[in-house]
Design a protein around this motif. Structure first.
Motif, PDB file in Angstrom:
ATOM      1  N   PHE A 127       0.824  -1.206   0.000  1.00 53.50           N
ATOM      2  CA  PHE A 127       0.000   0.000   0.000  1.00 53.50           C
ATOM      3  C   PHE A 127       0.861   1.259   0.000  1.00 53.50           C
ATOM      4  CE2 PHE A 127      -3.587  -2.681   1.549  1.00 53.50           C
ATOM      5  CZ  PHE A 127      -4.528  -2.263   0.632  1.00 53.50           C
ATOM      6  N   THR A 128       1.883   1.292   0.847  1.00 52.58           N
ATOM      7  CA  THR A 128       2.702   2.497   0.943  1.00 52.58           C
ATOM      8  C   THR A 128       3.601   2.689  -0.281  1.00 52.58           C
ATOM      9  OG1 THR A 128       4.337   1.249   2.235  1.00 52.58           O
ATOM     10  CG2 THR A 128       2.694   2.525   3.456  1.00 52.58           C
ATOM     11  N   GLN A 137      -1.548   9.024   1.651  1.00 49.35           N
ATOM     12  CA  GLN A 137      -1.772   8.546   3.004  1.00 49.35           C
ATOM     13  C   GLN A 137      -2.960   7.606   3.020  1.00 49.35           C
ATOM     14  OE1 GLN A 137      -2.104  11.943   5.668  1.00 49.35           O
ATOM     15  NE2 GLN A 137       0.092  11.871   6.077  1.00 49.35           N
ATOM     16  N   ALA A 138      -2.958   6.680   3.986  1.00 50.07           N
ATOM     17  CA  ALA A 138      -4.044   5.706   4.093  1.00 50.07           C
ATOM     18  C   ALA A 138      -4.514   5.605   5.535  1.00 50.07           C
ATOM     19  CB  ALA A 138      -3.593   4.332   3.603  1.00 50.07           C
ATOM     20  N   ALA A 139      -5.804   5.290   5.705  1.00 50.84           N
ATOM     21  CA  ALA A 139      -6.398   4.973   6.999  1.00 50.84           C
ATOM     22  C   ALA A 139      -6.962   3.563   6.918  1.00 50.84           C
ATOM     23  CB  ALA A 139      -7.484   5.981   7.364  1.00 50.84           C
ATOM     24  N   LEU A 140      -7.180   2.931   8.077  1.00 49.45           N
ATOM     25  CA  LEU A 140      -7.636   1.539   8.098  1.00 49.45           C
ATOM     26  C   LEU A 140      -8.873   1.391   8.966  1.00 49.45           C
ATOM     27  CD1 LEU A 140      -7.159  -1.486   7.410  1.00 49.45           C
ATOM     28  CD2 LEU A 140      -5.758  -1.621   9.480  1.00 49.45           C
ATOM     29  N   ILE A 141      -9.912   0.760   8.388  1.00 52.78           N
ATOM     30  CA  ILE A 141     -11.151   0.442   9.093  1.00 52.78           C
ATOM     31  C   ILE A 141     -11.327  -1.072   9.070  1.00 52.78           C
ATOM     32  CG2 ILE A 141     -13.676   0.526   8.921  1.00 52.78           C
ATOM     33  CD1 ILE A 141     -13.445   3.379   7.945  1.00 52.78           C
ATOM     34  N   ARG A 148     -14.725  -0.300  13.115  1.00 55.18           N
ATOM     35  CA  ARG A 148     -13.698   0.248  13.988  1.00 55.18           C
ATOM     36  C   ARG A 148     -12.608   0.952  13.194  1.00 55.18           C
ATOM     37  NH1 ARG A 148     -11.677  -5.065  16.267  1.00 55.18           N
ATOM     38  NH2 ARG A 148     -12.521  -5.788  14.272  1.00 55.18           N
ATOM     39  N   LEU A 149     -12.193   2.098  13.681  1.00 53.55           N
ATOM     40  CA  LEU A 149     -11.058   2.803  13.106  1.00 53.55           C
ATOM     41  C   LEU A 149      -9.789   2.249  13.741  1.00 53.55           C
ATOM     42  CD1 LEU A 149      -9.810   5.013  11.360  1.00 53.55           C
ATOM     43  CD2 LEU A 149     -10.155   6.604  13.275  1.00 53.55           C
ATOM     44  N   MET A 150      -9.007   1.521  12.965  1.00 50.17           N
ATOM     45  CA  MET A 150      -7.783   0.914  13.470  1.00 50.17           C
ATOM     46  C   MET A 150      -6.583   1.844  13.334  1.00 50.17           C
ATOM     47  SD  MET A 150      -9.169  -1.915  14.368  1.00 50.17           S
ATOM     48  CE  MET A 150      -7.700  -2.738  14.964  1.00 50.17           C
ATOM     49  N   LYS A 158       4.885   0.900   8.995  1.00 54.31           N
ATOM     50  CA  LYS A 158       4.859   0.176  10.261  1.00 54.31           C
ATOM     51  C   LYS A 158       3.532   0.365  10.985  1.00 54.31           C
ATOM     52  CE  LYS A 158       9.027  -1.417   9.851  1.00 54.31           C
ATOM     53  NZ  LYS A 158       9.233  -2.863   9.580  1.00 54.31           N
ATOM     54  N   LYS A 159       2.983   1.578  10.937  1.00 54.40           N
ATOM     55  CA  LYS A 159       1.701   1.828  11.588  1.00 54.40           C
ATOM     56  C   LYS A 159       0.573   1.067  10.890  1.00 54.40           C
ATOM     57  CE  LYS A 159       2.741   6.392  13.539  1.00 54.40           C
ATOM     58  NZ  LYS A 159       2.356   7.825  13.570  1.00 54.40           N
ATOM     59  N   ILE A 160       0.608   1.035   9.554  1.00 48.47           N
ATOM     60  CA  ILE A 160      -0.418   0.304   8.817  1.00 48.47           C
ATOM     61  C   ILE A 160      -0.299  -1.190   9.097  1.00 48.47           C
ATOM     62  CG2 ILE A 160      -1.291  -0.269   6.522  1.00 48.47           C
ATOM     63  CD1 ILE A 160      -0.378   2.479   5.586  1.00 48.47           C
TER      64      ILE A 160
END
Length: 390
Positions: A127-128, A137-141, A148-150, A158-160
């Motif tokens: 993804f990155t 940038q990406a967010a994860l649900i 839930r917002l992860m 690393k965060k993803i």
């Protein structure tokens, strides 16, 4: 890739594509709260958002491939013709899609896909590196009976990766539409200079959402958000689980959905929600946008993709999910962005079909399937109730 040499008299290959936009849609707050486990961030947006847009400029992301499915690069504005309800339009702007990307990744976390989740965890670096690039940038649900917002928007691999590993399994419910709708709410706040994309890694199931699929699709169209589903195989997940679950009692192809409060759920009521897939899903897309009552599609992932100009990936091998993510990145980088100002907006409440002509032999075009001019109807015939707190 340079296009093949044109013939001296170019073939006028007409490929019907489309784009959905509407005038003004206003939704009340849809708070999403859920059973909160330790270290899990439950998605809850408390502010009121107004989803609205006037049909002044129509933007059409267009993908062009040859007959072998290879992307055709190097085309110019004069290679395209656009018609709005058969009326020719002037292309105002034309560019190759190199804008920064804001992406929400929606991952199904029900116990039905337990055996497949380890494969999903491996996709963080893809993804990155392959989709977002330097400025995206990406967010994860995560979604099952909860949404839930992860992880909020980040470019940190690393965060993803940690957010993917932190996903905990829930029930066999699949709140697909709710999760995508919340992804839209998050993307609305992102910069207007970003391309906005939702990647859904899930089965093609919809069993428990409060927000109708048509409403979610229409809102994505209003906000120029493309949806790319990666379809997971439930059967594959079953065989990878330590405890093989009992197959669902609902017959294949029948979509379970929440019934009206107080009403008994019967095989008859479930069958009323069934719509069989057809080779051309655009008529169903149009019906949902128009608000045809009680209409559901038995392949919701395909519907969301077709309705927003995305593409469905159905991986069948161990590394298929990773290849699908790489394919999404290539698809986004290979698109053309065309925009025009419609010259036929003197009528309201009608569906505008978009025709895109490409002067290129045997070309195939993919884009969104049209837009609805006028106040948007509600797919169920009545406004959706706010999502109840869990």
């Amino acid at each position: 890739m340079k296009p093949h040499a044109r013939s001296r008299r170019p073939t006028n290959v007409t490929v019907r594509a489309a784009l959905m936009v509407t005038l003004i849609v206003t939704f009340g707050t849809l708070p999403l709260d859920a059973q909160q486990d330790e270290n899990e961030a439950v998605l809850s947006l408390g502010d009121d958002l107004v989803f609205g847009s006037e049909v002044n400029v129509v933007t059409v992301p267009v993908t062009v491939t040859d007959r072998k499915g290879i992307y055709v690069n190097g085309l110019e504005a004069f290679d395209f013709r656009i018609y709005d309800n058969r009326k020719p339009q002037v292309i105002d702007s034309f560019e190759v899609a190199f804008l920064p990307i804001s992406m929400v990744i929606c991952v199904q976390s029900s116990d039905r896909v337990e055996g497949i989740l380890p494969e999903v965890t491996k996709t963080a670096i893809l993804f990155t590196d392959m989709v977002l690039g330097e400025f995206g940038q990406a967010a994860l649900i995560a979604f099952d009976q909860r949404v839930r917002l992860m992880q909020d928007f980040t470019n940190d691999e690393k965060k993803i990766e940690k957010a993917l590993k932190d996903i905990t399994l829930g029930s066999d419910a699949v709140r697909l539409s709710d999760a995508v709708y919340e992804g839209i709410r998050m993307l609305v706040k992102r910069p207007n200079t970003h391309r906005k994309v939702i990647v859904v890694i899930s089965e093609s199931q919809e069993t428990a959402s409060e927000v109708g699929l048509g409403e979610t699709m229409r809102t994505a169209q209003i906000q120029d958000i493309m949806i790319y589903p990666v379809r997971l195989s439930t059967i594959k997940g079953w065989f990878k689980r330590d405890d093989k679950p009992i197959p669902p009692s609902i017959p294949p192809g029948v979509q379970a959905r929440a019934s009206i409060p107080g009403a008994a759920e019967t095989p008859t009521t479930q069958m009323q929600h069934r719509v069989r897939a057809t080779p051309n899903v655009i008529p169903i897309v149009i019906d949902l946008v128009r608000g045809v009552k009680n209409l559901l599609f038995n392949n919701p992932l395909e519907l969301l993709a077709v309705g927003t100009g995305g593409r469905v990936y159905s991986p069948m091998t161990e590394d298929g999910i990773q290849k699908a993510i790489m394919g999404i990145g290539e698809d986004l980088r290979s698109q053309y962005l065309l925009s025009y100002r419609p010259n036929n907006l003197n009528e309201s409440g009608i569906f505008h079909r978009i025709e895109v002509e490409v002067f290129y032999d045997r070309a195939k075009v993919r884009a969104r399937p049209g837009y609805w001019q006028g106040p948007a109807p509600v797919p169920s015939g009545e406004p959706a109730d706010p999502i109840a707190e869990r």
